[in-house]
Scaffold this motif. Structure first.
Motif, PDB file in Angstrom:
ATOM      1  N   THR A   2     -48.024  41.276 -48.551  1.00 15.18           N
ATOM      2  CA  THR A   2     -48.993  41.818 -47.593  1.00 15.18           C
ATOM      3  C   THR A   2     -48.351  42.800 -46.635  1.00 15.18           C
ATOM      4  N   ASN A   3     -47.068  42.531 -46.314  1.00 11.65           N
ATOM      5  CA  ASN A   3     -46.454  43.445 -45.338  1.00 11.65           C
ATOM      6  C   ASN A   3     -46.322  44.875 -45.875  1.00 11.65           C
ATOM      7  N   TYR A   4     -46.315  45.041 -47.205  1.00 12.06           N
ATOM      8  CA  TYR A   4     -46.306  46.420 -47.743  1.00 12.06           C
ATOM      9  C   TYR A   4     -47.614  47.130 -47.425  1.00 12.06           C
ATOM     10  N   ASP A   5     -48.733  46.383 -47.550  1.00 15.34           N
ATOM     11  CA  ASP A   5     -50.028  46.986 -47.189  1.00 15.34           C
ATOM     12  C   ASP A   5     -50.039  47.384 -45.729  1.00 15.34           C
ATOM     13  N   THR A   6     -49.474  46.540 -44.899  1.00 15.78           N
ATOM     14  CA  THR A   6     -49.422  46.839 -43.466  1.00 15.78           C
ATOM     15  C   THR A   6     -48.624  48.104 -43.205  1.00 15.78           C
ATOM     16  N   LEU A   7     -47.527  48.238 -43.955  1.00 10.87           N
ATOM     17  CA  LEU A   7     -46.720  49.453 -43.799  1.00 10.87           C
ATOM     18  C   LEU A   7     -47.580  50.702 -43.986  1.00 10.87           C
ATOM     19  N   ALA A   8     -48.353  50.701 -45.092  1.00 11.04           N
ATOM     20  CA  ALA A   8     -49.220  51.837 -45.371  1.00 11.04           C
ATOM     21  C   ALA A   8     -50.253  52.007 -44.271  1.00 11.04           C
ATOM     22  N   ASP A   9     -50.852  50.889 -43.808  1.00  9.63           N
ATOM     23  CA  ASP A   9     -51.899  50.966 -42.780  1.00  9.63           C
ATOM     24  C   ASP A   9     -51.396  51.669 -41.529  1.00  9.63           C
ATOM     25  N   GLU A  10     -50.178  51.266 -41.109  1.00 12.88           N
ATOM     26  CA  GLU A  10     -49.641  51.883 -39.881  1.00 12.88           C
ATOM     27  C   GLU A  10     -49.444  53.379 -40.062  1.00 12.88           C
ATOM     28  N   LEU A  32     -42.387  58.926 -44.305  1.00 11.88           N
ATOM     29  CA  LEU A  32     -42.060  59.199 -45.716  1.00 11.88           C
ATOM     30  C   LEU A  32     -40.578  59.464 -45.950  1.00 11.88           C
ATOM     31  N   GLY A  33     -39.812  59.653 -44.871  1.00  9.99           N
ATOM     32  CA  GLY A  33     -38.395  60.009 -45.010  1.00  9.99           C
ATOM     33  C   GLY A  33     -37.521  58.828 -45.417  1.00  9.99           C
ATOM     34  N   LYS A  34     -36.206  59.087 -45.494  1.00 10.96           N
ATOM     35  CA  LYS A  34     -35.244  58.074 -45.929  1.00 10.96           C
ATOM     36  C   LYS A  34     -35.254  56.837 -45.043  1.00 10.96           C
ATOM     37  N   LYS A  35     -35.518  57.045 -43.739  1.00  9.72           N
ATOM     38  CA  LYS A  35     -35.438  55.911 -42.810  1.00  9.72           C
ATOM     39  C   LYS A  35     -36.812  55.277 -42.556  1.00  9.72           C
ATOM     40  N   ALA A  36     -37.838  55.780 -43.248  1.00  9.85           N
ATOM     41  CA  ALA A  36     -39.188  55.244 -43.054  1.00  9.85           C
ATOM     42  C   ALA A  36     -39.239  53.788 -43.547  1.00  9.85           C
ATOM     43  N   PRO A  37     -40.090  52.946 -42.926  1.00  7.71           N
ATOM     44  CA  PRO A  37     -40.220  51.538 -43.337  1.00  7.71           C
ATOM     45  C   PRO A  37     -40.445  51.399 -44.841  1.00  7.71           C
ATOM     46  N   ILE A  38     -41.237  52.308 -45.399  1.00 14.41           N
ATOM     47  CA  ILE A  38     -41.552  52.245 -46.828  1.00 14.41           C
ATOM     48  C   ILE A  38     -40.291  52.417 -47.678  1.00 14.41           C
ATOM     49  N   SER A  39     -39.345  53.211 -47.171  1.00 11.46           N
ATOM     50  CA  SER A  39     -38.091  53.421 -47.899  1.00 11.46           C
ATOM     51  C   SER A  39     -37.142  52.232 -47.725  1.00 11.46           C
ATOM     52  N   SER A  40     -37.085  51.694 -46.503  1.00 13.54           N
ATOM     53  CA  SER A  40     -36.217  50.530 -46.297  1.00 13.54           C
ATOM     54  C   SER A  40     -36.728  49.345 -47.106  1.00 13.54           C
ATOM     55  N   ALA A  41     -38.078  49.218 -47.220  1.00  9.12           N
ATOM     56  CA  ALA A  41     -38.657  48.131 -48.010  1.00  9.12           C
ATOM     57  C   ALA A  41     -38.159  48.214 -49.441  1.00  9.12           C
ATOM     58  N   SER A  43     -35.299  49.464 -50.482  1.00  4.73           N
ATOM     59  CA  SER A  43     -33.900  49.037 -50.625  1.00  4.73           C
ATOM     60  C   SER A  43     -33.770  47.509 -50.575  1.00  4.73           C
ATOM     61  N   GLY A  44     -34.783  46.828 -49.965  1.00  6.67           N
ATOM     62  CA  GLY A  44     -34.751  45.367 -49.897  1.00  6.67           C
ATOM     63  C   GLY A  44     -35.087  44.685 -51.218  1.00  6.67           C
ATOM     64  N   LEU A  45     -35.562  45.464 -52.195  1.00  2.84           N
ATOM     65  CA  LEU A  45     -36.049  44.879 -53.448  1.00  2.84           C
ATOM     66  C   LEU A  45     -34.965  44.135 -54.229  1.00  2.84           C
ATOM     67  N   GLY A  46     -33.720  44.576 -54.034  1.00  6.18           N
ATOM     68  CA  GLY A  46     -32.605  43.973 -54.761  1.00  6.18           C
ATOM     69  C   GLY A  46     -32.485  42.471 -54.567  1.00  6.18           C
ATOM     70  N   GLY A  57     -42.288  46.425 -56.223  1.00  2.31           N
ATOM     71  CA  GLY A  57     -41.993  47.845 -56.453  1.00  2.31           C
ATOM     72  C   GLY A  57     -43.279  48.641 -56.655  1.00  2.31           C
ATOM     73  N   GLN A  58     -44.199  48.059 -57.461  1.00  2.00           N
ATOM     74  CA  GLN A  58     -45.478  48.751 -57.692  1.00  2.00           C
ATOM     75  C   GLN A  58     -46.270  48.888 -56.401  1.00  2.00           C
ATOM     76  N   ALA A  59     -46.271  47.794 -55.612  1.00  2.00           N
ATOM     77  CA  ALA A  59     -47.010  47.812 -54.339  1.00  2.00           C
ATOM     78  C   ALA A  59     -46.445  48.883 -53.413  1.00  2.00           C
ATOM     79  N   ILE A  60     -45.120  48.961 -53.395  1.00  4.20           N
ATOM     80  CA  ILE A  60     -44.505  49.973 -52.519  1.00  4.20           C
ATOM     81  C   ILE A  60     -44.864  51.386 -52.980  1.00  4.20           C
TER      82      ILE A  60
END
Ligand code: PHE
Length: 331
Positions: A2-10, A32-41, A43-46, A57-60
Motif C-alpha cells: 500500500t505504501n507504494y500507492d501512497t508514494l504515487a498519491d503524494e 522522479l529523480g534518483k533520490k525520489a521516494p519511488i526510486s529509493s523504494a 532499491s529496497g526490493l533486494g 516491482g510491478q507496483a512501483i
C-alpha cells in the motif's frame, strides 16, 4: 504494498498543486529523480523474496508510470497556458496601422545599391558577386597583401574559427571579387561587385561593423589612369548630379599602383572622401593568370552606407540598421 500507492498519491497531488512551469520543473527531482521516494523504494526490493519482489516491482513501475504521465500532462497544460499568456502580451494590433500609409518599400541602402548598379550597367558594366566568407588567398594574398604585410592589420578583419589560424574570415572589403572574377573569366572585364563587408569596428556615427561596399574592376588593353578618372567623374555626375565634381588624391593600396583616393565636391566648395582606387597592380594580374604586358586595368571601391549617409545627410550611420519605421518611412 500500500505504501507504494501512497508514494504515487503524494507525487500526484504535488503535481496537481504546481501552478506554473518553474514550480513543476523544480518538483521533478523530488518525484522522479534518483533520490525520489519511488526510486529509493526500488532499491529496497533486494530485501524481499522473489515473489514479493516481482509484485512490488510491478507496483512501483505502475506508480512511476502514473507519476510520469501526470507530470507530462500537467507540463503540457502549463506550457500551453504560458504560451497563450506570452502571445497575448506580445500581440500586435495591426488595425492600428490601417491608413497610415505603411506599404513597404526598399531600404535606403538597397535603393542606393540599385541606383549604383543602374548607373554602372548603363556604362556597360555587368554585376559580379562573391562569398561573404573568404579565405586569406582571396581577401589578402592574391591582392598582393602577403602574410607579413602591415596592410593586413589595417583591415581590422573578423576571422572565422576554421582551419589554420587567420585562414578563413568575413571579407573585409569587396576586392576579393576582383580575384574571383579574373579567375573565372577572360579579359576584357567590366564589372561592379556590390556586397556586404565586415570589420571589427564598433558601431558609431560613421562606422558599422557590417557594412556595404561596391567594387569596380576594368581589365582591357591600353587602359590608363585617365580612363579611371573619367569613369569616376561620369559615375559621380550620374549619381549625385551634373554639378558635382570629383578629384583623385595620391594614396596607397597594395593591390593598385598608382593608388588614389577619390573625393566629391560639396555645395560649399569643400571635398568629401568617397573611396579608394588605382591601376590594378601587375602582381594581382599575374596571381590571376593575366599577362600584365598585354592587359591593364583599374579598380575602385567605396562604401554604399557612407554614400547613403552623404546623399541623405544623415546624422548617424546607425540609423541605417536601427529599423525605426519613423526613420525608414522618410526614404
Ligand atoms: N578595398 C579597398 C578598401 O576597402 C578600396 C579599394 C578598392 C581601393 C579598389 C583600390 C581599389 O579600403
Amino acid at each position: 504494498m500500500t505504501n507504494y500507492d501512497t508514494l504515487a498519491d503524494e507525487a500526484l497531488s504535488a503535481i496537481a498543486e504546481a501552478g506554473d512551469l518553474a514550480t513543476l520543473d523544480a518538483l521533478r527531482p523530488n518525484i522522479l529523480g534518483k533520490k525520489a521516494p519511488i526510486s529509493s523504494a526500488k532499491s529496497g526490493l533486494g530485501n524481499l523474496d522473489a515473489d514479493q519482489r516481482k509484485a512490488a516491482g510491478q507496483a512501483i513501475n505502475t506508480a512511476r508510470q502514473s507519476i510520469e504521465a501526470a507530470f507530462n500532462e500537467r507540463r503540457a497544460g502549463l506550457a500551453a497556458t504560458a504560451r497563450a499568456a506570452a502571445l497575448e502580451t506580445e500581440r500586435l494590433d495591426l488595425t492600428e496601422f490601417q491608413g497610415v500609409g505603411t506599404t513597404g518599400h526598399l531600404h535606403l541602402v538597397t535603393q542606393a545599391r540599385d541606383r549604383l548598379e543602374d548607373v554602372f550597367v548603363g556604362m556597360g558594366y555587368t554585376i559580379a558577386e562573391g562569398p561573404e566568407v573568404e579565405t586569406a588567398w582571396y581577401n589578402f594574398e592574391a591582392l598582393n597583401i602577403p602574410e607579413w604585410h602591415p596592410a593586413r592589420g589595417s583591415f581590422d578583419t573578423i576571422f572565422v574559427n576554421l582551419g589554420e589560424p587567420e585562414e578563413v574570415m568575413l571579407r573585409s572589403h569587396t576586392s576579393p571579387v576582383q580575384i574571383r572574377t579574373m579567375e573565372a573569366q577572360e579579359p576584357p572585364i567590366y564589372i561592379v561587385a556590390p556586397g556586404r563587408t565586415f570589420r571589427t569596428d564598433t558601431a558609431d556615427a560613421t562606422h558599422l561593423p557590417a557594412f556595404n561596399q561596391i567594387e569596380g574592376l576594368v581589365i582591357d588593353k591600353g587602359i590608363t589612369m585617365g580612363d579611371l578618372a573619367g569613369t569616376i567623374d561620369t559615375f559621380v555626375r550620374a549619381f549625385f548630379g551634373e554639378e558635382v565634381k570629383s578629384r583623385l588624391r595620391p594614396s596607397y593600396f597594395p593591390f593598385t599602383e598608382p593608388s588614389a583616393e577619390f573625393d566629391i565636391s560639396r555645395a560649399d566648395g569643400s571635398w568629401l572622401e568617397l573611396g579608394g582606387c588605382g591601376m590594378v597592380h601587375p602582381n594581382v594580374l599575374r596571381n590571376c593568370g593575366i599577362d600584365p604586358d598585354v592587359w591593364q586595368g583599374f579598380a575602385f571601391g567605396f562604401g554604399i552606407d557612407r554614400l547613403a549617409v552623404m546623399r541623405y545627410q544623415l546624422d548617424d550611420m546607425r540609423e541605417l540598421v536601427n529599423n525605426d519605421v519613423r526613420f525608414l518611412r522618410q526614404f
